[in-house]
Design a protein around this motif. Sequence first.
Motif, PDB file in Angstrom:
ATOM      1  N   VAL A 144      -1.075  -1.505  -4.545  1.00  0.00           N
ATOM      2  CA  VAL A 144      -0.304  -1.898  -5.722  1.00  0.00           C
ATOM      3  C   VAL A 144      -0.041  -3.395  -5.625  1.00  0.00           C
ATOM      4  O   VAL A 144       0.557  -3.864  -4.649  1.00  0.00           O
ATOM      5  CB  VAL A 144       1.019  -1.113  -5.804  1.00  0.00           C
ATOM      6  CG1 VAL A 144       1.819  -1.533  -7.037  1.00  0.00           C
ATOM      7  CG2 VAL A 144       0.741   0.386  -5.835  1.00  0.00           C
ATOM      8  N   LYS A 168       0.836  -1.186   0.000  1.00  0.00           N
ATOM      9  CA  LYS A 168       0.000   0.000   0.000  1.00  0.00           C
ATOM     10  C   LYS A 168       0.880   1.249   0.000  1.00  0.00           C
ATOM     11  O   LYS A 168       1.870   1.317   0.716  1.00  0.00           O
ATOM     12  CB  LYS A 168      -0.900   0.017   1.238  1.00  0.00           C
ATOM     13  CG  LYS A 168      -1.848  -1.169   1.327  1.00  0.00           C
ATOM     14  CD  LYS A 168      -2.659  -1.127   2.615  1.00  0.00           C
ATOM     15  CE  LYS A 168      -3.587  -2.325   2.725  1.00  0.00           C
ATOM     16  NZ  LYS A 168      -4.382  -2.308   3.979  1.00  0.00           N
ATOM     17  N   GLY A 187      -2.761   0.157  -9.979  1.00  0.00           N
ATOM     18  CA  GLY A 187      -3.154   0.132  -8.575  1.00  0.00           C
ATOM     19  C   GLY A 187      -4.643   0.324  -8.410  1.00  0.00           C
ATOM     20  O   GLY A 187      -5.386   0.566  -9.374  1.00  0.00           O
TER      21      GLY A 187
END
Length: 279
Positions: A188, A2, A150
């Motif tokens: 991500v 993250k 993402g």
Amino acid sequence: MKIYNTTQGIIINDNGLFYLAEEVNWDEFVNRQNLFQFIKEELQHLEADDKLEDVVGLDVLAPISNQEVWASGVTYFRSREARIEESKDAKGGDFYARVYDADRPELFFKAPAYRTVGPGDEVRIRKDSKWNVPEPELTLFICSTGTIEGYTIGNDMSSRDIEGENPLYLPQAKSYNGSAAIGPCLLVTENPIDADTRISIQITRDSVVVFADEISINQMKRKHTDLVDYLFKEMDFPNGTYLMTGTGIVPTDDFTLQVNDSIKITIEGIGTLINTVTT
């Protein structure tokens, strides 16, 4: 992993360890192909810092800098039914039934970065609307070359009475100051997000839960890549862009948001986005 945009810089959370990225420019950091691999390589040169966890808890900004926010409509069957119902008096229901089944999706501009709010900020309901709802949505981050890099949480605030009066009023129902919220981070991943990922929402009023629901993103009719392909057909996004992918959660017709309501949207693997309603 993250990625958080914070007042102290860009913070990476990798399996519970927190790192401060060397890059301070959000656009330069996230707008690249193979973002996951890039971050993995950068982590080899960074040291974890436990103190950064407190920063993530207190000083998080919206994960956006110079990106636009776009949105998709009528991508879930529940949304199709709700749009048909709200527009029946204007005889616009056929538009929504047709777009749900068409190859070309409904895509619309939601907000520039300066009209987009983040975690803990206030979202707005229009003063000239009497029927307003949040729309919890999985939101894609797409880099400038058109690849999904993402995911984050999006709240597509909507004035249902304005859109229902006439489908051509959709820009006014959807795009205004404080109508878009995203956050709390950018997830991500090495592979696409799990199709069974669940989205949930809880709306609290005076400490009482007045609405709650959840849905899996596997209920979406369209593929994420198809939405992206249409968005990028005739437009460039030099800093990348966000794309809300539509909602499958729609409150009953007798529900409308009120000032000071708290909206809590959770997506598995990403986290929770909380905003308070104002006008």
